[in-house]
Scaffold this motif. Structure first.
Motif, PDB file in Angstrom:
ATOM      1  N   ILE A   8       4.585   7.066  -0.797  1.00 17.79           N
ATOM      2  CA  ILE A   8       5.699   6.243  -0.337  1.00 17.79           C
ATOM      3  C   ILE A   8       5.222   4.798  -0.228  1.00 17.79           C
ATOM      4  O   ILE A   8       4.185   4.519   0.375  1.00 17.79           O
ATOM      5  CB  ILE A   8       6.257   6.751   1.010  1.00 17.79           C
ATOM      6  CG1 ILE A   8       6.853   8.160   0.814  1.00 17.79           C
ATOM      7  CG2 ILE A   8       7.299   5.786   1.576  1.00 17.79           C
ATOM      8  CD1 ILE A   8       7.252   8.858   2.096  1.00 17.79           C
ATOM      9  N   ALA A   9       5.977   3.902  -0.834  1.00 21.64           N
ATOM     10  CA  ALA A   9       5.613   2.487  -0.869  1.00 21.64           C
ATOM     11  C   ALA A   9       5.845   1.844   0.498  1.00 21.64           C
ATOM     12  O   ALA A   9       6.940   1.913   1.044  1.00 21.64           O
ATOM     13  CB  ALA A   9       6.424   1.771  -1.941  1.00 21.64           C
ATOM     14  N   LEU A  10       4.794   1.228   1.025  1.00 22.97           N
ATOM     15  CA  LEU A  10       4.828   0.531   2.300  1.00 22.97           C
ATOM     16  C   LEU A  10       4.268  -0.872   2.092  1.00 22.97           C
ATOM     17  O   LEU A  10       3.539  -1.122   1.132  1.00 22.97           O
ATOM     18  CB  LEU A  10       3.967   1.262   3.343  1.00 22.97           C
ATOM     19  CG  LEU A  10       4.308   2.727   3.600  1.00 22.97           C
ATOM     20  CD1 LEU A  10       3.226   3.380   4.458  1.00 22.97           C
ATOM     21  CD2 LEU A  10       5.671   2.855   4.249  1.00 22.97           C
ATOM     22  N   GLU A  11       4.610  -1.777   3.005  1.00 24.29           N
ATOM     23  CA  GLU A  11       4.018  -3.107   2.928  1.00 24.29           C
ATOM     24  C   GLU A  11       4.003  -3.750   4.308  1.00 24.29           C
ATOM     25  O   GLU A  11       4.774  -3.380   5.187  1.00 24.29           O
ATOM     26  CB  GLU A  11       4.774  -3.995   1.942  1.00 24.29           C
ATOM     27  CG  GLU A  11       6.177  -4.366   2.344  1.00 24.29           C
ATOM     28  CD  GLU A  11       6.929  -5.184   1.305  1.00 24.29           C
ATOM     29  OE1 GLU A  11       6.580  -5.118   0.108  1.00 24.29           O
ATOM     30  OE2 GLU A  11       7.874  -5.879   1.706  1.00 24.29           O
ATOM     31  N   PHE A  12       3.093  -4.696   4.452  1.00 24.07           N
ATOM     32  CA  PHE A  12       3.086  -5.606   5.587  1.00 24.07           C
ATOM     33  C   PHE A  12       3.597  -6.934   5.055  1.00 24.07           C
ATOM     34  O   PHE A  12       3.164  -7.397   4.007  1.00 24.07           O
ATOM     35  CB  PHE A  12       1.682  -5.775   6.169  1.00 24.07           C
ATOM     36  CG  PHE A  12       1.131  -4.531   6.791  1.00 24.07           C
ATOM     37  CD1 PHE A  12       1.741  -3.972   7.913  1.00 24.07           C
ATOM     38  CD2 PHE A  12       0.015  -3.911   6.273  1.00 24.07           C
ATOM     39  CE1 PHE A  12       1.241  -2.819   8.492  1.00 24.07           C
ATOM     40  CE2 PHE A  12      -0.496  -2.760   6.848  1.00 24.07           C
ATOM     41  CZ  PHE A  12       0.121  -2.216   7.960  1.00 24.07           C
ATOM     42  N   TYR A  13       4.543  -7.533   5.775  1.00 29.54           N
ATOM     43  CA  TYR A  13       5.149  -8.792   5.353  1.00 29.54           C
ATOM     44  C   TYR A  13       5.030  -9.765   6.518  1.00 29.54           C
ATOM     45  O   TYR A  13       5.433  -9.442   7.638  1.00 29.54           O
ATOM     46  CB  TYR A  13       6.634  -8.566   5.016  1.00 29.54           C
ATOM     47  CG  TYR A  13       7.208  -9.508   3.990  1.00 29.54           C
ATOM     48  CD1 TYR A  13       7.398 -10.852   4.284  1.00 29.54           C
ATOM     49  CD2 TYR A  13       7.588  -9.044   2.753  1.00 29.54           C
ATOM     50  CE1 TYR A  13       7.934 -11.712   3.347  1.00 29.54           C
ATOM     51  CE2 TYR A  13       8.127  -9.898   1.806  1.00 29.54           C
ATOM     52  CZ  TYR A  13       8.301 -11.234   2.105  1.00 29.54           C
ATOM     53  OH  TYR A  13       8.831 -12.082   1.180  1.00 29.54           O
TER      54      TYR A  13
ATOM     55  N   PHE B  88       0.862  -1.184   0.000  1.00 26.74           N
ATOM     56  CA  PHE B  88       0.000   0.000   0.000  1.00 26.74           C
ATOM     57  C   PHE B  88       0.896   1.232   0.000  1.00 26.74           C
ATOM     58  O   PHE B  88       2.114   1.122  -0.019  1.00 26.74           O
ATOM     59  CB  PHE B  88      -0.948  -0.008   1.213  1.00 26.74           C
ATOM     60  CG  PHE B  88      -0.270  -0.045   2.551  1.00 26.74           C
ATOM     61  CD1 PHE B  88      -0.185   1.091   3.337  1.00 26.74           C
ATOM     62  CD2 PHE B  88       0.281  -1.230   3.038  1.00 26.74           C
ATOM     63  CE1 PHE B  88       0.431   1.059   4.582  1.00 26.74           C
ATOM     64  CE2 PHE B  88       0.889  -1.273   4.283  1.00 26.74           C
ATOM     65  CZ  PHE B  88       0.974  -0.125   5.053  1.00 26.74           C
ATOM     66  N   ARG B  89       0.306   2.425  -0.032  1.00 26.23           N
ATOM     67  CA  ARG B  89       1.081   3.669  -0.089  1.00 26.23           C
ATOM     68  C   ARG B  89       0.534   4.688   0.897  1.00 26.23           C
ATOM     69  O   ARG B  89      -0.660   4.711   1.185  1.00 26.23           O
ATOM     70  CB  ARG B  89       1.061   4.251  -1.501  1.00 26.23           C
ATOM     71  CG  ARG B  89       1.820   3.354  -2.475  1.00 26.23           C
ATOM     72  CD  ARG B  89       1.883   3.930  -3.860  1.00 26.23           C
ATOM     73  NE  ARG B  89       2.559   3.015  -4.747  1.00 26.23           N
ATOM     74  CZ  ARG B  89       3.869   3.041  -5.009  1.00 26.23           C
ATOM     75  NH1 ARG B  89       4.639   3.956  -4.461  1.00 26.23           N
ATOM     76  NH2 ARG B  89       4.397   2.166  -5.834  1.00 26.23           N
ATOM     77  N   ASP B  90       1.437   5.562   1.363  1.00 23.45           N
ATOM     78  CA  ASP B  90       1.019   6.626   2.275  1.00 23.45           C
ATOM     79  C   ASP B  90       0.572   7.840   1.459  1.00 23.45           C
ATOM     80  O   ASP B  90       0.561   7.786   0.217  1.00 23.45           O
ATOM     81  CB  ASP B  90       2.130   6.926   3.297  1.00 23.45           C
ATOM     82  CG  ASP B  90       3.220   7.851   2.794  1.00 23.45           C
ATOM     83  OD1 ASP B  90       3.265   8.191   1.589  1.00 23.45           O
ATOM     84  OD2 ASP B  90       4.057   8.252   3.619  1.00 23.45           O
TER      85      ASP B  90
END
Length: 130
Positions: free
Chosen positions: A122-127, A116-118
């Motif tokens: 800015i590229a973010l992810e849950f891993y 997802f993105r803020d």
């Protein structure tokens, strides 16, 4: 000569277009808590925590370069938050409930990934941590 030890990543700082808006988004969507928000050395700075995770924001004012984030430029590609395997679906539901666009959960190299993105793209992810 051996390499000295590194014990952890201390923090990640994002350059953002609106520090107050980023504070609100990371607080409301991701559950971070603001420690401070102030001017320091000519920059607008903020520090937020969620447990042991610290992120900071920098606003460069009239010295900021225009344009949105792109992971295709040299610099940060993305920030990945580790989550328990049973929490990733709940995060998808939470992002949806908060109007955050996200990509379908996919299999990564060593777990499942929700990207997802803020507000600044800015590229973010849950891993998942397996």
């Amino acid at each position: 000569m051996s390499t000295p030890a590194i014990s952890s990543i201390h923090h990640v700082t994002f350059t953002v277009s609106d520090v107050s808006a980023s504070i609100a988004w990371y607080r409301d969507v991701l559950g971070f808590t603001e420690e401070f928000h102030r001017q320091h050395n000519g920059l607008e700075k903020a520090r937020l925590y969620r447990g042991d995770i610290m992120v900071t924001f920098a606003g460069h004012g009239d010295k900021a370069e225009p344009g949105r984030f792109s992971e295709r430029r040299v610099g940060l590609d993305h920030l990945s938050f580790g989550v328990d395997a049973d929490a990733i679906e709940a995060w998808a539901d939470h992002l949806e409930a908060n109007g955050v666009t996200w990509s379908p959960i996919v299999d990564g190299i060593s777990g499942r990934v929700l990207s997802f993105r803020d507000p600044d793209n800015i590229a973010l992810e849950f891993y998942t941590i397996d």
